[in-house]
Design an enzyme around this catalytic site. Structure first.
Site, PDB file in Angstrom:
ATOM      1  N   SER A  14      74.569 -57.205 -55.620  1.00 40.34           N
ATOM      2  CA  SER A  14      73.575 -57.604 -54.621  1.00 40.34           C
ATOM      3  C   SER A  14      72.206 -56.995 -54.904  1.00 40.34           C
ATOM      4  O   SER A  14      72.102 -55.912 -55.488  1.00 40.34           O
ATOM      5  CB  SER A  14      74.018 -57.163 -53.228  1.00 40.34           C
ATOM      6  OG  SER A  14      75.156 -57.877 -52.830  1.00 40.34           O
TER       7      SER A  14
ATOM      8  N   GLN B  74      79.380 -51.112 -58.319  1.00 41.76           N
ATOM      9  CA  GLN B  74      79.259 -52.505 -58.746  1.00 41.76           C
ATOM     10  C   GLN B  74      77.870 -52.997 -58.351  1.00 41.76           C
ATOM     11  O   GLN B  74      77.574 -53.126 -57.169  1.00 41.76           O
ATOM     12  CB  GLN B  74      80.347 -53.337 -58.062  1.00 41.76           C
ATOM     13  CG  GLN B  74      80.361 -54.793 -58.440  1.00 41.76           C
ATOM     14  CD  GLN B  74      81.449 -55.542 -57.674  1.00 41.76           C
ATOM     15  OE1 GLN B  74      82.207 -54.950 -56.924  1.00 41.76           O
ATOM     16  NE2 GLN B  74      81.516 -56.833 -57.855  1.00 41.76           N
ATOM     17  N   GLY B  75      77.008 -53.234 -59.345  1.00 42.54           N
ATOM     18  CA  GLY B  75      75.633 -53.631 -59.058  1.00 42.54           C
ATOM     19  C   GLY B  75      75.458 -55.134 -59.076  1.00 42.54           C
ATOM     20  O   GLY B  75      75.089 -55.729 -60.094  1.00 42.54           O
TER      21      GLY B  75
ATOM     22  N   GLU C 182      88.683 -58.889 -57.175  1.00 46.25           N
ATOM     23  CA  GLU C 182      88.016 -58.332 -56.007  1.00 46.25           C
ATOM     24  C   GLU C 182      88.588 -58.945 -54.730  1.00 46.25           C
ATOM     25  O   GLU C 182      88.693 -58.281 -53.716  1.00 46.25           O
ATOM     26  CB  GLU C 182      86.503 -58.567 -56.078  1.00 46.25           C
ATOM     27  CG  GLU C 182      85.802 -58.087 -54.831  1.00 46.25           C
ATOM     28  CD  GLU C 182      84.291 -58.028 -54.983  1.00 46.25           C
ATOM     29  OE1 GLU C 182      83.629 -58.002 -53.956  1.00 46.25           O
ATOM     30  OE2 GLU C 182      83.790 -58.019 -56.109  1.00 46.25           O
TER      31      GLU C 182
ATOM     32  N   SER D 205      78.536 -50.011 -53.179  1.00 49.68           N
ATOM     33  CA  SER D 205      79.589 -49.147 -52.637  1.00 49.68           C
ATOM     34  C   SER D 205      79.770 -47.934 -53.538  1.00 49.68           C
ATOM     35  O   SER D 205      79.767 -48.064 -54.764  1.00 49.68           O
ATOM     36  CB  SER D 205      80.917 -49.912 -52.542  1.00 49.68           C
ATOM     37  OG  SER D 205      80.816 -50.942 -51.591  1.00 49.68           O
TER      38      SER D 205
ATOM     39  N   GLU E 284      81.239 -66.986 -44.750  1.00 51.06           N
ATOM     40  CA  GLU E 284      80.662 -68.326 -44.911  1.00 51.06           C
ATOM     41  C   GLU E 284      80.736 -68.780 -46.370  1.00 51.06           C
ATOM     42  O   GLU E 284      81.038 -69.937 -46.665  1.00 51.06           O
ATOM     43  CB  GLU E 284      79.210 -68.340 -44.418  1.00 51.06           C
ATOM     44  CG  GLU E 284      79.058 -68.175 -42.902  1.00 51.06           C
ATOM     45  CD  GLU E 284      79.255 -66.741 -42.415  1.00 51.06           C
ATOM     46  OE1 GLU E 284      79.289 -65.805 -43.255  1.00 51.06           O
ATOM     47  OE2 GLU E 284      79.387 -66.548 -41.191  1.00 51.06           O
TER      48      GLU E 284
ATOM     49  N   SER F  28      80.420 -63.438 -48.349  1.00 49.23           N
ATOM     50  CA  SER F  28      80.592 -63.460 -46.896  1.00 49.23           C
ATOM     51  C   SER F  28      81.641 -64.484 -46.471  1.00 49.23           C
ATOM     52  O   SER F  28      82.049 -65.340 -47.263  1.00 49.23           O
ATOM     53  CB  SER F  28      79.261 -63.811 -46.231  1.00 49.23           C
ATOM     54  OG  SER F  28      78.955 -65.175 -46.484  1.00 49.23           O
TER      55      SER F  28
END
Lengths: 305, 396
Positions: free
Chosen positions: B140, B137-138, B255, B172, B377, B375
Site C-alpha cells: 500500500s 510487506q510494502g 495471504e 504491518s 469490497e 478490502s
C-alpha cells in the site's frame, strides 16, 4: 474426501440433471438406467451429495429423503412401505404406504398409515409446488421406537446433511437465475450486473454457497462421534445461506422476483421449506449457543486439516 | 525434545500433529520442566515486546526443528507441505502459545520467495524461521490503497542496482521488521500492473526511514516506510523486472488462505475464552443464538480453509476463489470481537483490567479484517469479475 475424481463427478452431475426432469415416480427408474447403484457403491457419501444437490437444483420434490432417514435408522423399514414425518411434515402423500415413522430430533415413533390417513392434509402453503403434507400428530396414536438415542441422532444427522446438499442446490439455481437476469436486463443503458451493489450481492451469495459446500464436506469427513454436531452446524450454515441468497435473489429480480412471471419464487419457497425441516437455521443457532453456554458441548473445531 | 522419525512426519502431517501435540503439552510429571512456560498465555503491553517474545519462541521451535516442517530443504526446511505449517499454528494456539506474529508475513512472503527467488529464499528464509529477523510487506501507498496497480514508488535500474524512491504505508510490523518485500514501479507511470516489480529492500540501507503508526488501541501495529534514493542490488528482485504482478497474484493466494487458517486458530482460542465468560452469568437469548451462529462461522472458516490448504498442498492453483476464504475470515473476526464487546458490555468500554485491554486491542485490530489484503469490497469485486464472470463495472 471423495474417491471419485473431479471429471467423473462432473459427468455424474450432468447425468443427474435428466433424472429430475420427469415425474417424481419416474426417479427410481431413471436412477436405475443411470447405474446409480454403482456410484453409491463407489462412494456413498459423494453419491448422496450429488443426488440431493441435483434435486435441489431442479427444485424437485420426491421422497428420496425418506430413504436416507430409513436407511440411517436401520430398523428394516423400506421406503416403498414406509413414509417419514419430519416433525409433522411429510414429503408426499401416504396412500401407498402402510407405516409412518415419526422422526423428531431426539426420538422416533411409528404410526400406521391407516390411523394417520384422515389426519394428513395436503399443504398448499408457502411452497405450493412441493407436495408437502401436514400431519396432525396430536390425533394419531403412535408407538415409540425403542432405539439407542445415538441411532436417532445418527438418522437426524444423515437427514440434515442431505437437506444441506439440497439447499445448496436450490441456492445454486437461484444464483444462476440472478446472473442470467442481471446480465441480460438493462437499466440506465447498461446491464444491472454492472452496478456494484448488484455485483457484490451476487458475489456474497456465491461465497455463501461455496462456504456451505465446504462446511458440508467438513461435516462428512468429521470424526463419526462428532457427526450429530457437525450436521447441526452444516444445516445451520445451509439455512443461513438460503436466507441471504434468496433475499438478494428477489431483490435483483426487481418486481419479477415477487411475481409468477419468473421462476425465482420456486427457489425461494422450496429452500424456505427445506430450511424448516429438522430445525431451521435460527433454531439450530440457538441450540448450538445454548449447548456451548451451558457446558453441554465444548466448542470443538470439528474439521481437521 | 527434537522430533523423531523426521521423514515419516514429513510424509504424514497427521503424524507430525500427533508428535507436536505431545511436545507442546504442559508436562504432567513434576520433575519435568515446561520448556514453553514463558510463552504460555503470556501477553505484552507493547507490540514491540510481543513480537520480540514471539521471535524467541520461533528460535526455540527452530532449534529443535519443529517449525522447519512444511518448508523445502533448500531453505533449511525438513520437508512436508503447507499442511504441516497449518498444524504448527493450530497446535501452538491450542497449547496457549500465541501464533508468532512474524509468521503471519512469513506465510505471505515465504512461498513466493521460494518459487520466484530461490537463491534469495535460501539466504533469508532460514533466518526468518529462526526468529532472527522478520519482514514487512510494502504494497500500500498513500495514493494506492485498494487500487494497488496505481502505486508510484519508483525503482530505476542503475548498473547492478535499482534506485528506489517513494513511500509505503500501513506496513504491518513495519517498525520492527528487518526487510520489506515491496512492489515497486519499474515501468512507465501509466503501465498499471504491467510495470510493477517485486523487490526485497533491507531496512538498514541508506535512505530508508520508518515511522510507526499506532492503531486506535494505541498499539504500533503498522508503519510508514520512506525510500529516498535507496540503492538495492538487482539480486534482490523477486521474479522478473516488470513481472511483479504475477508474484503478487501468487502471494495473495497464501495471504488470503493461510492467513485465514492462522486467524481461525487464534479465533478459536479467543472464542473459548468468550464462551467461558458467557457461562458466568445468564445471557439474553439473542446473544446465545449469536454465540451459536459464531461457532458455526468458525467451523465454516476452518472447513473452507482446510480445503484450500489441501489444494495448495496438491500444487493446485487457488486463484480468485481465495477471496471466499477472506470473506469467511472477515465474518468471523468482526463477529467474534463485536460479540466480545457486547458480552462484556460496560466492562469492555470502561474496565481497566489487562483482559479488557486485550479485548479492546483485538477489537480494533479485527476491524482490519475487511480492509487489509484487499478490502471486503475488493474481494467481492474479484468474485464478480473472475468467478461469476459478470459484465465489468462501468465508470459513468
Amino acid at each position: 474426501m471423495s474417491v471419485l475424481d473431479a471429471e467423473t463427478t462432473a459427468t455424474i452431475r450432468a447425468s443427474l440433471e435428466q433424472v429430475f426432469v420427469g415425474e417424481p415416480s419416474a426417479i427410481t427408474d431413471a436412477l436405475g438406467e443411470l447405474g446409480w447403484s454403482e456410484v453409491v457403491e463407489a462412494d456413498p457419501v459423494t453419491a448422496q451429495t450429488l443426488l440431493f444437490g441435483a434435486q435441489g437444483r431442479a427444485l424437485a420434490a420426491s421422497r428420496l429423503l425418506d430413504e436416507v432417514a430409513l436407511a440411517a435408522l436401520d430398523e428394516g423399514f423400506t421406503v416403498d412401505r414406509t413414509a417419514v414425518a419430519y416433525g409433522d411434515i411429510l414429503l408426499g402423500a401416504v396412500e401407498d404406504v402402510d407405516t409412518i415413522v415419526l422422526l423428531d430430533v431426539d426420538r422416533a415413533a411409528v404410526a400406521t398409515a391407516a390411523d394417520a390417513g384422515t389426519h394428513v392434509r395436503s399443504s398448499s402453503g408457502f411452497d405450493p409446488g412441493g407436495s408437502w403434507q401436514v400431519l396432525d400428530r396430536a390425533e394419531v396414536p403412535s408407538v415409540p421406537l425403542e432405539l439407542d438415542p445415538d441411532a436417532v441422532a445418527a438418522a437426524v444427522a444423515a437427514v440434515r446433511l442431505a437437506l444441506t446438499a439440497e439447499i445448496i442446490g436450490a441456492c445454486e439455481t437461484a444464483l444462476e437465475m440472478c446472473v442470467r437476469h442481471t446480465t441480460a436486463r438493462e437499466q440506465y443503458g447498461r446491464p444491472l450486473a454492472t452496478f456494484q451493489v448488484v455485483r457484490h450481492a451476487l458475489a456474497e451469495s456465491h461465497a455463501a454457497v461455496e462456504l456451505t459446500r465446504a462446511t458440508l464436506t467438513g461435516a462428512q469427513d468429521a470424526d463419526p462421534a462428532l457427526a450429530p454436531l457437525a450436521a447441526r452446524v452444516a444445516k445451520h450454515r445451509a439455512g443461513a445461506t438460503h436466507a441471504l441468497v434468496m433475499r438478494h435473489a428477489i431483490q435483483v429480480h426487481g418486481a419479477m422476483g415477487l411475481t409468477l412471471e419468473s421462476d425465482v419464487h420456486r427457489a425461494v419457497t422450496r429452500a424456505a421449506a427445506l430450511d424448516s425441516l429438522m430445525g431451521s437455521h435460527h433454531h439450530l443457532a440457538r441450540q448450538l449457543g445454548h449447548d456451548l453456554v451451558s457446558g453441554a458441548q465444548p466448542p470443538l473445531p470439528i474439521v481437521e486439516i | 525434545m527434537n522430533p523423531s522419525n523426521v521423514a515419516g512426519q514429513a510424509a504424514d502431517h497427521r503424524e507430525f500433529a500427533k508428535q507436536l501435540h505431545a511436545e507442546l503439552a504442559v508436562p504432567t510429571s513434576p520433575d519435568e520442566s515446561d520448556r514453553y512456560a514463558r510463552w504460555r498465555n503470556t501477553r505484552y503491553a507493547t507490540e514491540e515486546e510481543q513480537i520480540a517474545a514471539d521471535a524467541q519462541l520461533m528460535a526455540e521451535l527452530n532449534g529443535s526443528g519443529w517449525n522447519r516442517f512444511g518448508w523445502p530443504a533448500e531453505v533449511g526446511g525438513l520437508g512436508g507441505d503447507v499442511r504441516h505449517r497449518a498444524v504448527l499454528y493450530e497446535e501452538l494456539a491450542a497449547a496457549g502459545l500465541a501464533i508468532p506474529q512474524p509468521t503471519l508475513l512469513l506465510e505471505t512472503l515465504g512461498p513466493p520467495l521460494v518459487k520466484f527467488a530461490p537463491a534469495l529464499a535460501a539466504d533469508l528464509l532460514p533466518r526468518a524461521l529462526a526468529g532472527a529477523e522478520w519482514w514487512g510487506q510494502g504494497f500500500s501507498e498513500p495514493e494506492a490503497g485498494s487500487d494497488l496497480a496505481s502505486l508510484r514508488t519508483r525503482a530505476v535500474r542503475d548498473g547492478d542496482h535499482y534506485v528506489v524512491s517513494g513511500q509505503k504505508l500501513w506496513t504491518s510490523h513495519g517498525d520492527t521488521a528487518s526487510r520489506y518485500v515491496c512492489l515497486v514501479r519499474t515501468g512507465t507511470p501509466e503501465s498499471r500492473h504491467r510495470g510493477l516489480s517485486m523487490i526485497v529492500i533491507d531496512r538498514d540501507l541508506p535512505g530508508v526511514t520508518v515511522r510507526p503508526i499506532a492503531i486506535a488501541s494505541g498499539r504500533n501495529k503498522l508503519a510508514e516506510v520512506y525510500f529516498d534514493e535507496v540503492r538495492v542490488g538487482v539480486d534482490r528482485l523477486v521474479g522478473t523486472e516488470n513481472g511483479g504482478w504475477a508474484v503478487a497474484t501468487y502471494l495473495l493466494q497464501f495471504e488470503r488462505s493461510v492467513y485465514a487458517w492462522q486467524s481461525a486458530a487464534t479465533a478459536f482460542g479467543r472464542f473459548r475464552a468468550l464462551v467461558d465468560a458467557a457461562k458466568q452469568n445468564s445471557q439474553a437469548d439473542g446473544l446465545v443464538s449469536r454465540i451459536g451462529a459464531l461457532y458455526a462461522d468458525l467451523v465454516t472458516l476452518r472447513a473452507r480453509s482446510a480445503a484450500t490448504l489441501r489444494r495448495l498442498a496438491d500444487g493446485a492453483p487457488v486463484g480468485p476463489e481465495a477471496s471466499i476464504d477472506k470473506i469467511a475470515l472477515a465474518r468471523v473476526e468482526i463477529g467474534l470481537y463485536d460479540l466480545a464487546a457486547e458480552l462484556h458490555g460496560t466492562d469492555f468500554l470502561f474496565g481497566d483490567s489487562a483482559e479488557m485491554n486485550e479485548w479492546r486491542d483485538e477489537w480494533w485490530y479485527s476491524r482490519s479484517a475487511t480492509i487489509l489484503g484487499g478490502s471486503a469490497e475488493v474481494q467481492r469485486t474479484i468474485l464478480a469479475d473472475h468467478v461469476l464472470g459478470l459484465p465489468k463495472e462501468t465508470v459513468r
